[in-house]
Write a protein that holds these residues in place. Structure first.
Motif, PDB file in Angstrom:
ATOM      1  N   ASP A   1       0.805  -1.207   0.000  1.00  0.00           N
ATOM      2  CA  ASP A   1       0.000   0.000   0.000  1.00  0.00           C
ATOM      3  C   ASP A   1       0.847   1.269   0.000  1.00  0.00           C
ATOM      4  OD1 ASP A   1      -2.283  -1.532  -0.017  1.00  0.00           O
ATOM      5  OD2 ASP A   1      -2.413  -1.577   2.165  1.00  0.00           O
ATOM      6  N   LEU A   2       2.151   1.115   0.026  1.00  0.00           N
ATOM      7  CA  LEU A   2       3.022   2.288   0.026  1.00  0.00           C
ATOM      8  C   LEU A   2       3.097   2.894  -1.367  1.00  0.00           C
ATOM      9  CD1 LEU A   2       5.910   0.796   2.170  1.00  0.00           C
ATOM     10  CD2 LEU A   2       4.371   2.631   2.851  1.00  0.00           C
ATOM     11  N   PRO A   3       3.252   4.211  -1.459  1.00  0.00           N
ATOM     12  CA  PRO A   3       3.393   4.825  -2.777  1.00  0.00           C
ATOM     13  C   PRO A   3       4.672   4.352  -3.456  1.00  0.00           C
ATOM     14  CG  PRO A   3       3.556   6.479  -1.023  1.00  0.00           C
ATOM     15  CD  PRO A   3       3.258   5.175  -0.369  1.00  0.00           C
ATOM     16  N   PRO A   4       4.653   4.241  -4.798  1.00  0.00           N
ATOM     17  CA  PRO A   4       5.855   3.793  -5.503  1.00  0.00           C
ATOM     18  C   PRO A   4       6.933   4.869  -5.504  1.00  0.00           C
ATOM     19  CG  PRO A   4       4.121   4.323  -7.063  1.00  0.00           C
ATOM     20  CD  PRO A   4       3.524   4.452  -5.691  1.00  0.00           C
ATOM     21  N   GLY A   5       8.150   4.415  -5.373  1.00  0.00           N
ATOM     22  CA  GLY A   5       9.291   5.317  -5.380  1.00  0.00           C
ATOM     23  C   GLY A   5      10.424   4.720  -4.583  1.00  0.00           C
ATOM     24  N   VAL A   6      11.513   5.466  -4.492  1.00  0.00           N
ATOM     25  CA  VAL A   6      12.716   4.983  -3.818  1.00  0.00           C
ATOM     26  C   VAL A   6      13.073   5.911  -2.664  1.00  0.00           C
ATOM     27  CG1 VAL A   6      15.162   4.436  -4.086  1.00  0.00           C
ATOM     28  CG2 VAL A   6      13.564   3.942  -5.951  1.00  0.00           C
ATOM     29  N   ARG A   7      13.134   5.328  -1.477  1.00  0.00           N
ATOM     30  CA  ARG A   7      13.613   6.054  -0.302  1.00  0.00           C
ATOM     31  C   ARG A   7      15.098   5.728  -0.166  1.00  0.00           C
ATOM     32  NH1 ARG A   7      11.019   4.945   5.605  1.00  0.00           N
ATOM     33  NH2 ARG A   7      11.375   2.818   4.883  1.00  0.00           N
ATOM     34  N   VAL A   8      15.942   6.722  -0.417  1.00  0.00           N
ATOM     35  CA  VAL A   8      17.391   6.541  -0.322  1.00  0.00           C
ATOM     36  C   VAL A   8      17.786   6.773   1.130  1.00  0.00           C
ATOM     37  CG1 VAL A   8      19.651   7.310  -1.136  1.00  0.00           C
ATOM     38  CG2 VAL A   8      17.685   7.304  -2.713  1.00  0.00           C
ATOM     39  N   CYS A   9      18.447   5.782   1.703  1.00  0.00           N
ATOM     40  CA  CYS A   9      18.736   5.779   3.139  1.00  0.00           C
ATOM     41  C   CYS A   9      20.230   5.699   3.385  1.00  0.00           C
ATOM     42  CB  CYS A   9      18.087   4.560   3.787  1.00  0.00           C
ATOM     43  SG  CYS A   9      16.423   4.204   3.225  1.00  0.00           S
ATOM     44  N   GLY A  10      20.670   6.334   4.452  1.00  0.00           N
ATOM     45  CA  GLY A  10      22.070   6.199   4.842  1.00  0.00           C
ATOM     46  C   GLY A  10      22.613   7.457   5.471  1.00  0.00           C
ATOM     47  N   TYR A  11      23.920   7.535   5.474  1.00  0.00           N
ATOM     48  CA  TYR A  11      24.638   8.638   6.109  1.00  0.00           C
ATOM     49  C   TYR A  11      24.759   9.795   5.114  1.00  0.00           C
ATOM     50  CZ  TYR A  11      25.914   4.481   8.768  1.00  0.00           C
ATOM     51  OH  TYR A  11      25.875   3.308   9.464  1.00  0.00           O
ATOM     52  N   ASP A  58       7.721   7.857   3.259  1.00  0.00           N
ATOM     53  CA  ASP A  58       7.853   6.404   3.166  1.00  0.00           C
ATOM     54  C   ASP A  58       7.410   5.953   1.776  1.00  0.00           C
ATOM     55  OD1 ASP A  58       8.373   3.834   3.889  1.00  0.00           O
ATOM     56  OD2 ASP A  58       6.720   3.645   5.306  1.00  0.00           O
ATOM     57  N   LEU A  59       8.309   5.307   1.048  1.00  0.00           N
ATOM     58  CA  LEU A  59       8.024   4.794  -0.291  1.00  0.00           C
ATOM     59  C   LEU A  59       8.247   3.294  -0.314  1.00  0.00           C
ATOM     60  CD1 LEU A  59       9.800   7.678  -2.250  1.00  0.00           C
ATOM     61  CD2 LEU A  59       7.336   7.379  -1.912  1.00  0.00           C
ATOM     62  N   ASN A  60       7.857   2.617  -1.390  1.00  0.00           N
ATOM     63  CA  ASN A  60       7.842   1.149  -1.371  1.00  0.00           C
ATOM     64  C   ASN A  60       9.213   0.488  -1.568  1.00  0.00           C
ATOM     65  OD1 ASN A  60       8.003   1.769  -4.130  1.00  0.00           O
ATOM     66  ND2 ASN A  60       6.653   0.086  -4.723  1.00  0.00           N
ATOM     67  N   VAL A  61      10.221   1.252  -1.973  1.00  0.00           N
ATOM     68  CA  VAL A  61      11.562   0.690  -2.146  1.00  0.00           C
ATOM     69  C   VAL A  61      12.530   1.434  -1.233  1.00  0.00           C
ATOM     70  CG1 VAL A  61      13.484   0.333  -3.743  1.00  0.00           C
ATOM     71  CG2 VAL A  61      11.129  -0.024  -4.525  1.00  0.00           C
ATOM     72  N   ASN A  62      13.313   0.682  -0.482  1.00  0.00           N
ATOM     73  CA  ASN A  62      14.419   1.239   0.300  1.00  0.00           C
ATOM     74  C   ASN A  62      15.715   0.984  -0.466  1.00  0.00           C
ATOM     75  OD1 ASN A  62      12.947   1.991   2.629  1.00  0.00           O
ATOM     76  ND2 ASN A  62      13.108  -0.084   3.458  1.00  0.00           N
ATOM     77  N   LEU A  63      16.468   2.022  -0.728  1.00  0.00           N
ATOM     78  CA  LEU A  63      17.820   1.872  -1.262  1.00  0.00           C
ATOM     79  C   LEU A  63      18.748   2.268  -0.123  1.00  0.00           C
ATOM     80  CD1 LEU A  63      19.868   1.302  -3.448  1.00  0.00           C
ATOM     81  CD2 LEU A  63      19.447   3.589  -4.384  1.00  0.00           C
ATOM     82  N   VAL A  64      19.264   1.258   0.578  1.00  0.00           N
ATOM     83  CA  VAL A  64      20.034   1.489   1.799  1.00  0.00           C
ATOM     84  C   VAL A  64      21.519   1.561   1.451  1.00  0.00           C
ATOM     85  CG1 VAL A  64      20.541   0.672   4.125  1.00  0.00           C
ATOM     86  CG2 VAL A  64      18.265   0.308   3.145  1.00  0.00           C
ATOM     87  N   CYS A  65      22.056   2.763   1.550  1.00  0.00           N
ATOM     88  CA  CYS A  65      23.455   3.030   1.193  1.00  0.00           C
ATOM     89  C   CYS A  65      24.316   2.954   2.449  1.00  0.00           C
ATOM     90  CB  CYS A  65      23.564   4.393   0.518  1.00  0.00           C
ATOM     91  SG  CYS A  65      22.476   4.553  -0.910  1.00  0.00           S
TER      92      CYS A  65
END
Length: 176
Positions: A1-11, A58-65
């Motif tokens: 149910d999350l909106p589509p997109g990429v949440r870029v995560c990290g430092y 909050d988006l449906n993909v996490n890109l964890v850097c």
């Protein structure tokens, strides 16, 4: 149910290689026209003076850097809800032929891994139970203030050699 997109995560605010890796990934997502947001982890020893406006949508993909050695610590800070219901990609830098088996628990947090080179991809893929892809870093045109002279920076005229090394990194991996 999350909106589509990429949440870029990290430092993303750190003045470090892994911080720049995250910022380059964010630029790539935005330049591709994909909806992007950020999650900034401020739990890093590196200086965190890089300007970045977080947009913690909050988006449906996490890109964890966050590299594999620190990913379990990151996961402990954000909690399991951060990963639940998301497709999570780990963007990891690794520069040696063998990827340490002691980092294998990091695969538990991701659905796939991106490495910054084909060489790194192969080292990680050798032990990965998840798909691993090469994600070469984009090259962005630097913004240089040409009005500042070498003299103003205290640099001599002629050839200058600069050597940088992050003492917070893994010594064997960087091989200074």
């Amino acid at each position: 149910d999350l909106p589509p997109g990429v949440r870029v995560c990290g430092y993303l605010r750190t003045e470090s290689g892994v911080g720049e890796l995250g910022r380059l990934a964010l630029a790539t997502v935005r330049n591709a026209g994909i909806t992007a947001s950020t999650y900034v982890d401020t739990n890093a020893l590196s200086r965190q003076n890089h300007a970045l406006d977080p947009s913690e949508r909050d988006l449906n993909v996490n890109l964890v850097c966050v590299n594999a050695d620190e990913l379990p610590n990151f996961a402990g800070r954000v909690g399991p809800r951060f990963f639940d219901g998301h497709y999570t990609i780990g963007l990891w830098a690794w520069e040696l032929e063998e990827f340490p088996k002691k980092f294998a628990t990091s695969f538990d947090y991701v659905d796939e891994v991106w490495s910054i080179s084909e060489f790194g991809r192969q080292g990680i893929a050798d032990i990965s139970p998840k798909p691993v892809y090469a994600f070469p870093l984009p090259i962005l045109e630097p913004h240089v203030d040409v009005t500042i002279s070498r003299r103003e920076l205290g640099l001599p005229e002629g050839f200058t050699f600069l050597f940088c090394f992050d003492l917070l990194s893994i010594f064997e991996r960087k091989n200074p």
